[in-house]
Design an enzyme around this catalytic site. Structure first.
Site, PDB file in Angstrom:
ATOM      1  N   GLY A  13      38.776  47.723  47.140  1.00  0.00           N
ATOM      2  CA  GLY A  13      37.585  46.896  47.269  1.00  0.00           C
ATOM      3  C   GLY A  13      37.823  45.521  46.670  1.00  0.00           C
ATOM      4  O   GLY A  13      38.967  45.113  46.470  1.00  0.00           O
ATOM      5  N   ILE A  14      36.728  44.810  46.350  1.00  0.00           N
ATOM      6  CA  ILE A  14      36.911  43.484  45.743  1.00  0.00           C
ATOM      7  C   ILE A  14      37.109  43.663  44.250  1.00  0.00           C
ATOM      8  O   ILE A  14      36.163  43.728  43.481  1.00  0.00           O
ATOM      9  CB  ILE A  14      35.707  42.563  46.014  1.00  0.00           C
ATOM     10  N   HIS A  15      38.359  43.793  43.835  1.00  0.00           N
ATOM     11  CA  HIS A  15      38.634  43.956  42.416  1.00  0.00           C
ATOM     12  C   HIS A  15      38.924  42.590  41.796  1.00  0.00           C
ATOM     13  O   HIS A  15      38.746  41.547  42.423  1.00  0.00           O
ATOM     14  CB  HIS A  15      39.764  44.968  42.196  1.00  0.00           C
ATOM     15  N   ALA A  16      39.360  42.604  40.551  1.00  0.00           N
ATOM     16  CA  ALA A  16      39.445  41.357  39.786  1.00  0.00           C
ATOM     17  C   ALA A  16      40.277  40.270  40.473  1.00  0.00           C
ATOM     18  O   ALA A  16      39.854  39.121  40.559  1.00  0.00           O
ATOM     19  CB  ALA A  16      40.001  41.655  38.398  1.00  0.00           C
ATOM     20  N   ALA A  19      38.690  38.766  43.612  1.00  0.00           N
ATOM     21  CA  ALA A  19      37.465  38.069  43.202  1.00  0.00           C
ATOM     22  C   ALA A  19      37.825  36.731  42.558  1.00  0.00           C
ATOM     23  O   ALA A  19      37.170  35.713  42.790  1.00  0.00           O
ATOM     24  CB  ALA A  19      36.656  38.934  42.232  1.00  0.00           C
TER      25      ALA A  19
END
Lengths: 86, 544
Positions: A13-16, A19
Site C-alpha cells: 500500500g502507500i507506505h512511508a 508517501a
C-alpha cells in the site's frame, strides 16, 4: 478542477517511502493535490504523515483531485508518478 | 545463575559484560521566555541540523547495511519536512507560549500515539520513527550530541529500546550484542541488527542489578544467561568458537560456486523452520531456501493464522532473500506435529494417518488461506510451492486446481502476484513408483528422505529398539532416489533432496553421480557441503 483515480499495486500500500516521494513530487507542482479514499477520508498529497495515516492498502482505489495552477500538467505528472511509484 | 528469555533476532552467541544504558530523561522547560517567532526560528534551525545528521546516518547505513535498510533515514528526513508535523509544533509554540523543546516532544508523542492506534502492523511500527526524529530535534535544541551509549570496554548493551538511529550509530567494534525490553522482531532496529550480524534479544524483562555482570546471549535458544555456571560458559564458548570457524569457512568459500573439479555445478539451498532462520541462510551463503517448513506458523499459533498474518511472514522471508528462490512447503501438520485447534482425532498409526496434504484437501478453506498468503508473497521475490505427502496424480491435480482458484480470487481483488513454480515432495514409495506420471504435473521434485526411509523400510525412527535394523544407506532407499531423479529428468523436472540424507557427506558423491540438481540442508551444513562438492571429480571412476 481535474480528477483521476488510481488503484494501488504496491503490495504494502502507500507506505512511508512512496508517501514521502509523493509529498516531494506534489510540492513541486503549482496545483493543490488532494487524495481521497473510498468513504471520503482525504489528505493533501504534500502531507507525508497524513497520507500514511490514510492507511491505503494494495488494491484500494484512490481519487486524485487537482486544483489551481496548470491542472492539465499537474494531473499528468501525478498520474505518471503513481505508475512509477505506487 | 539467572536465565531470562526473549525473542531472538539472530542465531548467534555473544559473551561479555552487560552494560545497562538508560536514556537520560531530557528536562525541558515548558514555558518560553522569548517570543513565539524566536522559538520557531530555534526549532527550524534545529530541524535543519537534525536533517543533516540524518543525511550522515543514511550514508553510514548505506555503507553498512545497504540501500534497502538505509532508506529509513531518508524517510526520517522527509518526516521532518511534513507540513502537519511543522504546523503542530508551531501551534503549540504559538498558543501555549511553549519552548521549542516542549513543542517538539509533545508533537512527537501525539503523532506516535496516532500511528500506534492504526490497525495496520506496518503503520503501528512507524510510531517509533516519529519519536526517534522528535528526540533528535530536542537533543539538537538542547545542544546535546548523540548520547554515548557505551564506554570503552566491549559489552552487551542492555536498554529499554533502541531506535534505528541509535543502532546504526553504535560502535560495532565494541558492541558484542544487545538486549532490549521493548521492540519487536519486525522493527527496523531488529532488521538492522540482523543485517549487521549482531546477536540480539528483544522483549527481555531485565533487572537493573545486571549491570556489569558477565552474561551470555544464546540466540539459538532465545535466552540470556547471567553469571553462567562454568560448565555452561565453556559450552557456549565452544559454540561461539564453532560459529567463528563457520564464519572463517564462509569467508574462504563465500560467493564461490558449488562446482566439482570437473565442472559439474549443483545448487545448495537451506532448510528453515521459521522466519528468524533467514539470517542464517544468508550468512551461510545458501543460494536459496529449498524447504521452508510452513507449519511453524500453525504450531506457534493458538488459532488458525489469518491470511494477512501468514502473508507478512512469507513476505518477510521472500523479501530478505531478495530474489533468491524460496520453496514453501504447504502445511505438513498431523503425525508428530499437532496443534490443538485443528482438533485432530487420536490415531493408532499417525504416520500413516490424517496429515499434510490429506488435511489440506479435505479442509479446503484452511488450505486456501495459506495458498493465498503464499501467492501474495510471490510478488516480492521468487517463490515456489511444494505439496507434501503426495501419493497420487489426483492429489496433485486437486491441489493445483485449488491453487488456481486462489489465484483467480486474488486477481479479482487486484492483488499483485509473481510466477510460482510448483513441485511435490517425494516421500512415499508410491510417489517414487509413479514419479513419471507426477513429473508430468509439476516442475520439480524434492526428495524427503526422512519419511521416504521410514516408509520404505517400515521402520519407526523414534523407536530406539530398531536401531540395529535401521540403515540410512539401505540400497532400497538409494535406488528409490535414483529412480526419482531419472524419472524427473525424463520429463523436464529438476530434482532435489531436502531430507537429512542430503547433508550426509558420505553420500554427496553418490548423489552427484545420480545427477541430483539441488541439495537442501540445514544452514550450517551449506558450506561444509560446498567444500566437499568442490573437492570431487566425477570424471574419475567411482571408488569401489
Amino acid at each position: 478542477m481535474k480528477q483521476f483515480t488510481y488503484t494501488i499495486t504496491d503490495p504494502v500500500g502507500i507506505h512511508a517511502r512512496p508517501a514521502g516521494l509523493l509529498a516531494k513530487a506534489a510540492k513541486a507542482l503549482d496545483s493543490t493535490v488532494t487524495i481521497t479514499k473510498a468513504g471520503g477520508k482525504a489528505a493533501a498529497a504534500t502531507k507525508l504523515m497524513a497520507v500514511m495515516g490514510l492507511g491505503v492498502k494494495t488494491g484500494e482505489t484512490i481519487t486524485f483531485t487537482i486544483e489551481g495552477g496548470n491542472e492539465e500538467a499537474s494531473a499528468a505528472a501525478m498520474e505518471q508518478f503513481c505508475k512509477d511509484n505506487m | 545463575m539467572q536465565v531470562a528469555t526473549g525473542k531472538s533476532i539472530l542465531n548467534g552467541i555473544a559473551i561479555g559484560p552487560l552494560r545497562i544504558y538508560k536514556q537520560v530523561e531530557t528536562q525541558t522547560s515548558q514555558i518560553s521566555s522569548i517570543t513565539p517567532e524566536e522559538e520557531y526560528a530555534r526549532f527550524d534551525a534545529a530541524r535543519v541540523k537534525a536533517q543533516e545528521q540524518l543525511g550522515g546516518l543514511y550514508d553510514k547505513a548505506l555503507d553498512e547495511v545497504g540501500e534497502e535498510n538505509a532508506s529509513i533515514f531518508e524517510i526520517h528526513q522527509m518526516m521532518l519536512d511534513d507540513d502537519d508535523y511543522l504546523d503542530a509544533v508551531k501551534g503549540i509554540i504559538d498558543t501555549q507560549g511553549a519552548t521549542a523543546e516542549y513543542a517538539v516532544s509533545t508533537t512527537g508523542e501525539n503523532f506516535a500515539a496516532a500511528f500506534a492506534d492504526m490497525e495496520d502492523e506496518y503503520m503501528r511500527a512507524r510510531a517509533a520513527d516519529v519519536k526517534d526524529i522528535s528526540r533528535r530535534v530536542v537533543n539538537v535544541l538542547l545542544g546535546k550530541g548523540d548520547e554515548e551509549m557505551m564506554d570503552d570496554q566491549p559489552a552487551i548493551l542492555v536498554a529499554d529500546d533502541l531506535t534505528p538511529s541509535e543502532t546504526v550509530q553504535l560502535d560495532k567494534s565494541k558492541l558484542l550484542g544487545f538486549i532490549t525490553r521493548h521492540g519487536s522482531s519486525n522493527s527496523h532496529t531488529a532488521i538492522l541488527a540482523r543485517t549487521m550480524n549482531i546477536p540480539a534479544l528483544v522483549g527481555v524483562d531485565f533487572q537493573d542489578d545486571w549491570d556489569g555482570k558477565l552474561a551470555v546471549i544464546d540466540g539459538y535458544n532465545h535466552c540470556v544467561y547471567i553469571e553462567p555456571a562454568q560448565e555452561l560458559l565453556s559450552a557456549m564458548e565452544e559454540k561461539r568458537a564453532n560459529d567463528i570457524k563457520q564464519e572463517a569457512l564462509l569467508q574462504s568459500l563465500k560467493k564461490k560456486p558449488n562446482i566439482t573439479l570437473d565442472g559439474k555445478e549443483i545448487k545448495v539451498y537451506a532448510n528453515i523452520g521459521n522466519a528468524g532462520d533467514v539470517g542464517l541462510v544468508l550468512q551461510n551463503d545458501a543460494q536459496g531456501i529449498g524447504l521452508f517448513r510452513s507449519e511453524f506458523i500453525y504450531l506457534d499459533s493458538k488459532d488458525y493464522p489469518s491470511e494477512d498474518q501468514q502473508f507478512m511472514l512469507y513476505k518477510r522471508v521472500v523479501e530478505t532473500m531478495a530474489g533468491k528462490k524460496v520453496i514453501i512447503r504447504t502445511l505438513d501438520i498431523g503425525a508428530d506435529k499437532q496443534a490443538d485447534y485443528f482438533e485432530l482425532d487420536r490415531e493408532e498409526n499417525p504416520a500413516l494417518g490424517y496429515r499434510a496434504i490429506r488435511i489440506c484437501l479435505t479442509r479446503k478453506e484452511v488450505f486456501k488461506t495459506q495458498l493465498r498468503a503464499i501467492l501474495r508473497a510471490s510478488a516480492f521475490g521468487t517463490v515456489s510451492i511444494m505439496f507434501p505427502m503426495i501419493i497420487s496424480v489426483r492429489e496433485v491435480r486437486d491441489a493445483k486446481e485449488i491453487l488456481e482458484e486462489c489465484r483467480a480470487e486474488l486477481q479479482e481483488r487486484g492483488v499483485a502476484m509473481g510466477r510460482v513454480e510448483i513441485g511435490v515432495m517425494i516421500e512415499t514409495p508410491a510417489a517414487v513408483v509413479i514419479a513419471d506420471e507426477l513429473a508430468e504435473e509439476v516442475e520439480f521434485f524434492s526428495l524427503g528422505t526422512n519419511d521416504l526411509t521410514q516408509y520404505t523400510l517400515a521402520i519407526d525412527r523414534q523407536n530406539p529398539k530398531l536401531d540395529n535394523f535401521y540403515d540410512s544407506h539401505h540400497p532400497a532407499v538409494l535406488r528409490m532416489i535414483r529412480h526419482t531423479i531419472e524419472a524427473g529428468h525424463r520429463h523436464g523436472c529438476w530434482v532435489g533432496i531436502c531430507g537429512e540424507l542430503g547433508a550426509d557427506q558420505t553420500l554427496t558423491e553418490t548423489f552427484l553421480r545420480m545427477g541430483v540438481d539441488e541439495l537442501s540442508v540445514s544452514p550450517s551444513s551449506v558450506l561444509p557441503l560446498r567444500k566437499i562438492i568442490r573437492s570431487l571429480d566425477l570424471s574419475k571412476v567411482e571408488k569401489a
